[in-house]
Design a protein around this motif. Structure first.
Motif, PDB file in Angstrom:
ATOM      1  N   ALA A 205       0.830  -1.204   0.000  1.00 17.82           N
ATOM      2  CA  ALA A 205       0.000   0.000   0.000  1.00 17.82           C
ATOM      3  C   ALA A 205       0.867   1.258   0.000  1.00 17.82           C
ATOM      4  N   ARG A 206       1.976   1.203   0.729  1.00 20.99           N
ATOM      5  CA  ARG A 206       2.869   2.360   0.792  1.00 20.99           C
ATOM      6  C   ARG A 206       3.523   2.623  -0.566  1.00 20.99           C
ATOM      7  N   LYS A 207       3.875   1.564  -1.270  1.00 20.60           N
ATOM      8  CA  LYS A 207       4.476   1.721  -2.597  1.00 20.60           C
ATOM      9  C   LYS A 207       3.483   2.357  -3.571  1.00 20.60           C
ATOM     10  N   ARG A 208       2.199   1.944  -3.474  1.00 23.27           N
ATOM     11  CA  ARG A 208       1.180   2.538  -4.357  1.00 23.27           C
ATOM     12  C   ARG A 208       1.029   4.031  -4.076  1.00 23.27           C
ATOM     13  N   VAL A 209       1.092   4.406  -2.803  1.00 19.53           N
ATOM     14  CA  VAL A 209       0.994   5.820  -2.439  1.00 19.53           C
ATOM     15  C   VAL A 209       2.204   6.588  -2.953  1.00 19.53           C
ATOM     16  N   GLU A 210       3.373   5.982  -2.856  1.00 23.15           N
ATOM     17  CA  GLU A 210       4.593   6.654  -3.326  1.00 23.15           C
ATOM     18  C   GLU A 210       4.537   6.906  -4.828  1.00 23.15           C
ATOM     19  N   ARG A 211       3.912   5.968  -5.572  1.00 21.60           N
ATOM     20  CA  ARG A 211       3.794   6.153  -7.019  1.00 21.60           C
ATOM     21  C   ARG A 211       2.735   7.197  -7.371  1.00 21.60           C
ATOM     22  N   ASN A 212       1.674   7.276  -6.550  1.00 20.86           N
ATOM     23  CA  ASN A 212       0.575   8.220  -6.817  1.00 20.86           C
ATOM     24  C   ASN A 212       0.232   8.971  -5.531  1.00 20.86           C
ATOM     25  N   PRO A 213       1.096   9.884  -5.102  1.00 19.42           N
ATOM     26  CA  PRO A 213       0.908  10.545  -3.800  1.00 19.42           C
ATOM     27  C   PRO A 213      -0.348  11.404  -3.702  1.00 19.42           C
TER      28      PRO A 213
ATOM     29  N   PHE B 162      -6.222   6.286   1.887  1.00 19.61           N
ATOM     30  CA  PHE B 162      -7.143   5.615   2.807  1.00 19.61           C
ATOM     31  C   PHE B 162      -6.789   4.145   2.955  1.00 19.61           C
ATOM     32  N   GLU B 163      -6.486   3.494   1.833  1.00 23.49           N
ATOM     33  CA  GLU B 163      -6.160   2.065   1.880  1.00 23.49           C
ATOM     34  C   GLU B 163      -4.913   1.811   2.727  1.00 23.49           C
ATOM     35  N   LEU B 164      -3.924   2.703   2.623  1.00 25.79           N
ATOM     36  CA  LEU B 164      -2.735   2.569   3.463  1.00 25.79           C
ATOM     37  C   LEU B 164      -3.101   2.770   4.927  1.00 25.79           C
ATOM     38  N   GLY B 165      -3.885   3.802   5.227  1.00 29.06           N
ATOM     39  CA  GLY B 165      -4.311   4.056   6.600  1.00 29.06           C
ATOM     40  C   GLY B 165      -5.081   2.875   7.176  1.00 29.06           C
ATOM     41  N   GLU B 166      -5.941   2.274   6.354  1.00 27.45           N
ATOM     42  CA  GLU B 166      -6.735   1.127   6.791  1.00 27.45           C
ATOM     43  C   GLU B 166      -5.833  -0.052   7.159  1.00 27.45           C
ATOM     44  N   GLN B 167      -4.831  -0.322   6.338  1.00 30.96           N
ATOM     45  CA  GLN B 167      -3.910  -1.419   6.641  1.00 30.96           C
ATOM     46  C   GLN B 167      -3.105  -1.136   7.909  1.00 30.96           C
ATOM     47  N   LEU B 168      -2.724   0.117   8.102  1.00 27.54           N
ATOM     48  CA  LEU B 168      -1.978   0.490   9.309  1.00 27.54           C
ATOM     49  C   LEU B 168      -2.828   0.290  10.565  1.00 27.54           C
ATOM     50  N   VAL B 169      -4.115   0.622  10.469  1.00 26.78           N
ATOM     51  CA  VAL B 169      -5.016   0.414  11.613  1.00 26.78           C
ATOM     52  C   VAL B 169      -5.124  -1.076  11.923  1.00 26.78           C
ATOM     53  N   ARG B 170      -5.304  -1.882  10.886  1.00 26.81           N
ATOM     54  CA  ARG B 170      -5.429  -3.328  11.086  1.00 26.81           C
ATOM     55  C   ARG B 170      -4.188  -3.904  11.761  1.00 26.81           C
ATOM     56  N   ALA B 171      -3.042  -3.292  11.477  1.00 28.61           N
ATOM     57  CA  ALA B 171      -1.786  -3.768  12.066  1.00 28.61           C
ATOM     58  C   ALA B 171      -1.521  -3.146  13.437  1.00 28.61           C
ATOM     59  N   GLY B 172      -2.424  -2.295  13.881  1.00 24.83           N
ATOM     60  CA  GLY B 172      -2.244  -1.665  15.188  1.00 24.83           C
ATOM     61  C   GLY B 172      -1.258  -0.521  15.193  1.00 24.83           C
ATOM     62  N   GLN B 173      -0.896  -0.020  14.008  1.00 23.10           N
ATOM     63  CA  GLN B 173       0.057   1.093  13.914  1.00 23.10           C
ATOM     64  C   GLN B 173      -0.739   2.413  13.838  1.00 23.10           C
ATOM     65  N   TYR B 174      -1.335   2.764  14.959  1.00 27.09           N
ATOM     66  CA  TYR B 174      -2.312   3.862  14.988  1.00 27.09           C
ATOM     67  C   TYR B 174      -1.677   5.225  14.737  1.00 27.09           C
ATOM     68  N   THR B 175      -0.504   5.464  15.275  1.00 31.16           N
ATOM     69  CA  THR B 175       0.146   6.768  15.082  1.00 31.16           C
ATOM     70  C   THR B 175       0.423   7.008  13.602  1.00 31.16           C
ATOM     71  N   GLU B 176       0.958   5.985  12.927  1.00 31.54           N
ATOM     72  CA  GLU B 176       1.252   6.124  11.497  1.00 31.54           C
ATOM     73  C   GLU B 176      -0.018   6.264  10.680  1.00 31.54           C
ATOM     74  N   ALA B 177      -1.093   5.604  11.131  1.00 33.80           N
ATOM     75  CA  ALA B 177      -2.354   5.632  10.376  1.00 33.80           C
ATOM     76  C   ALA B 177      -3.012   7.009  10.402  1.00 33.80           C
ATOM     77  N   ILE B 178      -2.849   7.728  11.500  1.00 35.61           N
ATOM     78  CA  ILE B 178      -3.554   9.005  11.664  1.00 35.61           C
ATOM     79  C   ILE B 178      -3.259   9.969  10.526  1.00 35.61           C
ATOM     80  N   GLN B 179      -1.981  10.106  10.166  1.00 36.06           N
ATOM     81  CA  GLN B 179      -1.608  11.062   9.114  1.00 36.06           C
ATOM     82  C   GLN B 179      -2.264  10.703   7.784  1.00 36.06           C
ATOM     83  N   GLU B 180      -2.264   9.410   7.437  1.00 41.05           N
ATOM     84  CA  GLU B 180      -2.849   8.989   6.166  1.00 41.05           C
ATOM     85  C   GLU B 180      -4.365   9.201   6.162  1.00 41.05           C
ATOM     86  N   LEU B 181      -5.012   8.883   7.270  1.00 39.52           N
ATOM     87  CA  LEU B 181      -6.465   8.999   7.343  1.00 39.52           C
ATOM     88  C   LEU B 181      -6.920  10.451   7.369  1.00 39.52           C
TER      89      LEU B 181
END
Length: 474
Positions: free
Chosen positions: A345-353, A360-379
């Motif tokens: 998901a991060r690579k897709r964002v890097e190609r199309n920032p 949103f898809e990156l933020g969603e994956q970060l939430v699922r992984a419990g990486q809430y701090t990183e998810a906040i910025q994307e969401l």
């Protein structure tokens, strides 16, 4: 064809205006920023970074709400007549109308046609991306953008886009075929086939492409697959550096896996595609994507195997230490899967920032992984996409809750609930989460009100009935 301009290529005056616009955005003075950027684009229509920033600011300014003129096509009709005569004027007309309704499909289609007519296909890409961001399931527009990517020699982007279409509709055979074609084009491009300098080069490349296509056709008979594998494998052992032969064997193993869905076949596919990647020095993006998919399939198959073993009571027939070892392995596999999903998901964002759906898809994956701090910025950024806004706010509320930032969670859940008119599944989930946060804050009355709002329309939702009825009993 006119060229795309960067900030460095702007005039001194335009560059000064651009800096003012950037500062105005930081201060949330969106109207001023829009005016400044529009003036820059009149002089430098190829300043793509400015046009992309303009669109984001317009979406922020309108908060995804449509203009009351949204359904009218006057501007698009007027602009259609200008496209051939004066495409730059048509671009300006489209931009002026997008100011109040940046995701309007008709006006964005006008911008697309004007951009192509003026020799700026990148502007057409932006227009189509804007439509898709506003409606991530608009497969028709996705197909149009995919064709545009191919026409401007961006096959990697086409592959990603057709992949999204297939995720939405696995039965879209056109998208499946075009994805394969685009992947082949990307491979040719990375291998230098598109840079042939003579007639002999072109003929050689064409012959190689035809040969590869013929040898890569799906073989339907499992017996025939086994027969060809038995024939080709010794040939590869005698000539291990033969890329074409390795590719043929990899495709045969892939066909075998499609039919058998077994671990042995999947391991075979993975091994031979890994060999292709080694032989081409990682220069084929299609092979890289295939390896990523295969890696995920291997992890999924391993996870399912262990989960099925536990479900069938396998842990009852081994020692506690052995069962615990399987649990640790299962947790590790799930973490590996989460890491790969986030990485992709991060690579897709890097190609199309600028693609907020991908954010949103990156933020969603970060939430699922419990990486809430990183998810906040994307969401927070994804909230600006009207189609992802509610889901992004809901996930933001969950992030704030997990970080014990309860006041921010309340604000996010309340804002989200206020924008949902009907008591649908999303609103019930948001209200329930809000009620739990109020409970943690000791605000029992506010918590109970959330539960009652759900109770009135859905008695069976989670434990809402129990919570509400107990409040009357006490």
């Amino acid at each position: 064809m006119p060229s795309i301009q960067t900030e460095k290529e702007l005039s001194d005056n335009a560059r000064a205006l651009w800096q003012k616009a950037v500062h105005a955005v930081e201060l949330r003075n969106y109207g001023y920023a829009i005016s400044l950027i529009q003036n820059i684009l009149k002089e430098f229509p190829g300043f793509l970074e400015g046009r992309e920033r303009l669109r984001k600011v317009e979406i922020l300014a309108t908060k995804g709400k449509k203009s009351f003129l949204s359904g009218l096509s006057t501007a698009s009709l007027k602009g259609a007549g200008m496209v051939k005569k004066d495409p730059l004027a048509a671009i300006e007309l489209a931009e002026k109308n997008l100011e109040s309704d940046p995701t309007n499909a008709q006006i964005n289609h006008l911008l697309k046609e004007a951009g192509k007519a003026a020799g700026y296909p990148e502007i057409a890409v932006l227009a189509l991306r804007t439509i898709i961001d506003a409606n991530p399931t608009d497969v028709k527009t996705m197909h149009e953008l995919g064709e545009l990517f191919i026409s401007i020699n961006r096959p990697d982007d086409a592959v990603d886009l057709y992949g999204r279409i297939v995720e939405i509709n696995p039965a879209d055979l056109t998208a499946v075929k075009r994805s394969k074609d685009a992947s082949a084009t990307a491979s040719m491009k990375s291998g230098g086939w598109d840079k042939a300098t003579s007639y002999r080069d072109l003929m050689k490349n064409k012959e190689e492409a035809i040969s590869l296509e013929q040898k890569s056709r799906v073989v339907k008979s499992l017996d025939m697959i086994e027969e060809q594998l038995a024939e080709l494998t010794p040939q590869l052992e005698a000539n291990p550096e033969n890329v074409d032969l390795t590719r043929r064997i990899a495709i045969l193993w892939d066909n075998r896996f499609e039919q058998k869905q077994d671990t042995e076949s999947l391991d075979g596919v993975f091994y031979y595609y890994h060999e292709i990647d080694r032989l081409v020095g990682g220069a084929d993006p299609g092979v890289t994507r295939k390896l990523s998919t295969l890696s995920m399939q291997r992890v999924d198959m391993h996870i399912k195997g262990i989960e099925d073993w536990f479900a069938q009571g396998g842990d009852q027939h081994v020692t506690a230490d052995e069962a615990n070892a399987y649990r640790v392995e299962l947790d590790g596999l799930k973490q590996q899967k989460a890491d790969q999903l986030i990485g992709d998901a991060r690579k897709r964002v890097e190609r199309n920032p600028t693609d907020l759906q991908l954010r949103f898809e990156l933020g969603e994956q970060l939430v699922r992984a419990g990486q809430y701090t990183e998810a906040i910025q994307e969401l927070q950024r994804a909230k600006q996409n009207p189609n992802a806004r509610l889901k992004a706010m809901n996930l933001l509320g969950q992030c704030y809750t997990e970080k014990n930032m309860l006041d921010l969670a309340v604000k996010q859940f309340q804002e989200c609930a206020s924008e949902i008119l009907a008591m649908d599944a999303t609103k019930k989930e948001v209200l329930y989460s809000l009620g739990l946060v109020f409970e943690r804050m000791g605000k029992k009355d506010d918590s109970l009100k959330c539960m009652k709002d759900i109770y009135e329309v859905d008695y069976g939702y989670r434990d809402v009935a129990q919570r509400v009825e107990q409040s009357y009993a006490s």
